[in-house]
Design an enzyme around this catalytic site. Structure first.
Site, mmCIF file in Angstrom:
data_model
loop_
_atom_site.group_PDB
_atom_site.id
_atom_site.type_symbol
_atom_site.label_atom_id
_atom_site.label_comp_id
_atom_site.label_asym_id
_atom_site.label_seq_id
_atom_site.Cartn_x
_atom_site.Cartn_y
_atom_site.Cartn_z
ATOM 1 N N LYS A 9 0.827 -1.198 0.000
ATOM 2 C CA LYS A 9 0.000 0.000 0.000
ATOM 3 C C LYS A 9 0.871 1.263 0.000
ATOM 4 C CE LYS A 9 -3.933 -2.265 2.320
ATOM 5 N NZ LYS A 9 -4.952 -2.145 3.402
ATOM 6 N N TYR A 49 -12.384 -2.658 -3.496
ATOM 7 C CA TYR A 49 -12.901 -2.695 -2.122
ATOM 8 C C TYR A 49 -14.422 -2.608 -2.071
ATOM 9 C CZ TYR A 49 -8.291 -2.426 0.147
ATOM 10 O OH TYR A 49 -7.027 -2.706 0.623
ATOM 11 N N PHE A 57 -15.203 3.602 7.106
ATOM 12 C CA PHE A 57 -13.815 3.802 6.696
ATOM 13 C C PHE A 57 -13.617 3.755 5.179
ATOM 14 C CE2 PHE A 57 -14.199 -0.816 7.552
ATOM 15 C CZ PHE A 57 -13.694 -1.357 6.363
ATOM 16 N N ARG A 85 -1.763 -14.364 3.935
ATOM 17 C CA ARG A 85 -2.605 -13.751 4.974
ATOM 18 C C ARG A 85 -1.943 -13.912 6.346
ATOM 19 N NH1 ARG A 85 -6.819 -10.246 3.804
ATOM 20 N NH2 ARG A 85 -7.623 -10.789 5.866
ATOM 21 N N THR A 91 -5.638 -7.400 10.658
ATOM 22 C CA THR A 91 -5.897 -6.169 9.899
ATOM 23 C C THR A 91 -5.315 -4.924 10.574
ATOM 24 O OG1 THR A 91 -7.930 -7.107 8.989
ATOM 25 C CG2 THR A 91 -7.733 -4.697 8.960
ATOM 26 N N ARG A 102 2.347 -6.603 9.301
ATOM 27 C CA ARG A 102 1.616 -5.520 9.981
ATOM 28 C C ARG A 102 2.056 -5.397 11.435
ATOM 29 N NH1 ARG A 102 -4.207 -7.190 7.317
ATOM 30 N NH2 ARG A 102 -4.146 -5.805 5.503
ATOM 31 N N ASN A 112 -2.016 0.037 6.960
ATOM 32 C CA ASN A 112 -1.497 -1.255 7.434
ATOM 33 C C ASN A 112 -0.660 -1.979 6.387
ATOM 34 O OD1 ASN A 112 -3.542 -1.927 5.740
ATOM 35 N ND2 ASN A 112 -4.742 -3.081 7.221
ATOM 36 N N HIS A 115 -2.021 -5.406 1.333
ATOM 37 C CA HIS A 115 -3.283 -6.095 1.057
ATOM 38 C C HIS A 115 -2.972 -7.488 0.545
ATOM 39 C CE1 HIS A 115 -7.187 -7.181 -0.661
ATOM 40 N NE2 HIS A 115 -6.482 -7.615 -1.692
ATOM 41 N N GLU A 126 -9.364 -10.348 -8.022
ATOM 42 C CA GLU A 126 -8.397 -9.252 -7.838
ATOM 43 C C GLU A 126 -7.232 -9.357 -8.828
ATOM 44 O OE1 GLU A 126 -7.497 -9.527 -3.657
ATOM 45 O OE2 GLU A 126 -9.506 -8.861 -3.079
HETATM 46 P P1 IDP Z 1 -7.854 -6.917 5.424
HETATM 47 O O1 IDP Z 1 -7.030 -5.920 4.652
HETATM 48 O O2 IDP Z 1 -7.081 -7.489 6.593
HETATM 49 O O3 IDP Z 1 -8.472 -7.972 4.565
HETATM 50 P P2 IDP Z 1 -10.497 -5.683 5.600
HETATM 51 O O4 IDP Z 1 -11.448 -5.866 6.719
HETATM 52 O O5 IDP Z 1 -10.818 -6.362 4.295
HETATM 53 O O6 IDP Z 1 -9.045 -6.086 6.127
HETATM 54 O O7 IDP Z 1 -10.376 -4.111 5.347
HETATM 55 C C1 IDP Z 1 -9.738 -3.607 4.193
HETATM 56 C C2 IDP Z 1 -8.855 -2.460 4.592
HETATM 57 O O8 IDP Z 1 -9.656 -1.393 5.075
HETATM 58 C C3 IDP Z 1 -7.891 -2.755 5.755
HETATM 59 O O9 IDP Z 1 -6.704 -3.400 5.325
HETATM 60 C C4 IDP Z 1 -7.643 -1.366 6.301
HETATM 61 O O10 IDP Z 1 -6.681 -0.662 5.487
HETATM 62 C C5 IDP Z 1 -8.993 -0.705 6.131
HETATM 63 N N1 IDP Z 1 -9.819 -0.855 7.334
HETATM 64 C C6 IDP Z 1 -10.536 -1.920 7.737
HETATM 65 N N2 IDP Z 1 -11.196 -1.700 8.881
HETATM 66 C C7 IDP Z 1 -10.898 -0.428 9.236
HETATM 67 C C8 IDP Z 1 -11.285 0.397 10.341
HETATM 68 O O11 IDP Z 1 -12.048 0.004 11.247
HETATM 69 N N3 IDP Z 1 -10.749 1.656 10.373
HETATM 70 C C9 IDP Z 1 -9.908 2.114 9.400
HETATM 71 N N4 IDP Z 1 -9.539 1.380 8.345
HETATM 72 C C10 IDP Z 1 -10.019 0.113 8.257
HETATM 73 MG MG MG Z 2 -10.038 -7.918 3.166
#
Ligand code: IDP
Ligand code: MG
Length: 156
Positions: A9, A49, A57, A85, A91, A102, A112, A115, A126
């Site tokens: 990212k 997304y 968010f 993963r 996350t 992370r 973070n 992805h 994707e």
């Molecule tokens: P992942 O990347 O671990 O699969 P997801 O739940 O799919 O997590 O969320 C996608 C991305 O959205 C996360 O990697 C993060 O950058 C952002 N994100 C997810 N939840 C939050 C939140 O509660 N606050 C801020 N950003 C979030």
């Molecule tokens: Mg995800």
């Protein structure tokens, strides 16, 4: 062999972690079959997304992902989706375990670093969003017989 879509990212690229992150996946034994530096368009970020559309968010996430260049990788290996993963960690940087990307490099819940596709269906979708078919290269690493036990014909 399974393929997965990994994105370093904008925060990872800006902080100069590209080489280190590539090394982590390489040293694990995952094979790079596609890679590019690019800046994601808002439309592509929204599509990528789309499952998060409507969440609080989401607008910030789209803004973040399009704010600066990213590195996009296609990685291949047995069980590569689950392996990546696990290597990424939870996350939220604040919750991710040490030893994960992370967990080791970030504290933020939104910035973070990485992805990774979370299922075979997501990986197929994707990979299709970010790579043209001809940008994914079929090749056999010379070290493959030392990365996997191939003595029974299939990788173990
Ligand atoms: P992942 O990347 O671990 O699969 P997801 O739940 O799919 O997590 O969320 C996608 C991305 O959205 C996360 O990697 C993060 O950058 C952002 N994100 C997810 N939840 C939050 C939140 O509660 N606050 C801020 N950003 C979030
Ligand atoms: Mg995800």
């Amino acid at each position: 062999m399974e393929r997965t879509l990994i994105i370093f990212k904008p925060d990872a690229v800006q902080r100069g972690f590209v080489g280190e992150l590539i090394s982590r996946f390489e040293r694990k034994g995952l094979q790079i079959v596609g890679m590019k530096l690019t800046q994601i368009s808002p439309q592509l970020a929204e599509t990528h997304y789309q499952a998060h559309k409507g969440k609080g968010f989401y607008p910030g996430l789209v803004r973040f992902m399009t704010s600066s260049p990213v590195v996009i990788m296609a990685l291949q290996g047995k069980d590569s989706i689950a392996i990546c993963r696990n290597m990424m960690g939870a996350t939220f940087g604040s919750k991710a375990n040490p030893g994960t990307i992370r967990g080791d490099y970030g504290v933020s819940n939104s910035y973070n670093l990485v992805h990774g596709s979370d299922s075979p269906e997501a990986a197929t979708r994707e990979l299709g969003l970010f790579f043209k078919p001809e940008e994914l290269i079929d090749w056999t690493p010379a070290v493959q017989p030392w990365v996997y036990d191939l003595t029974k014909g299939t990788p173990e």
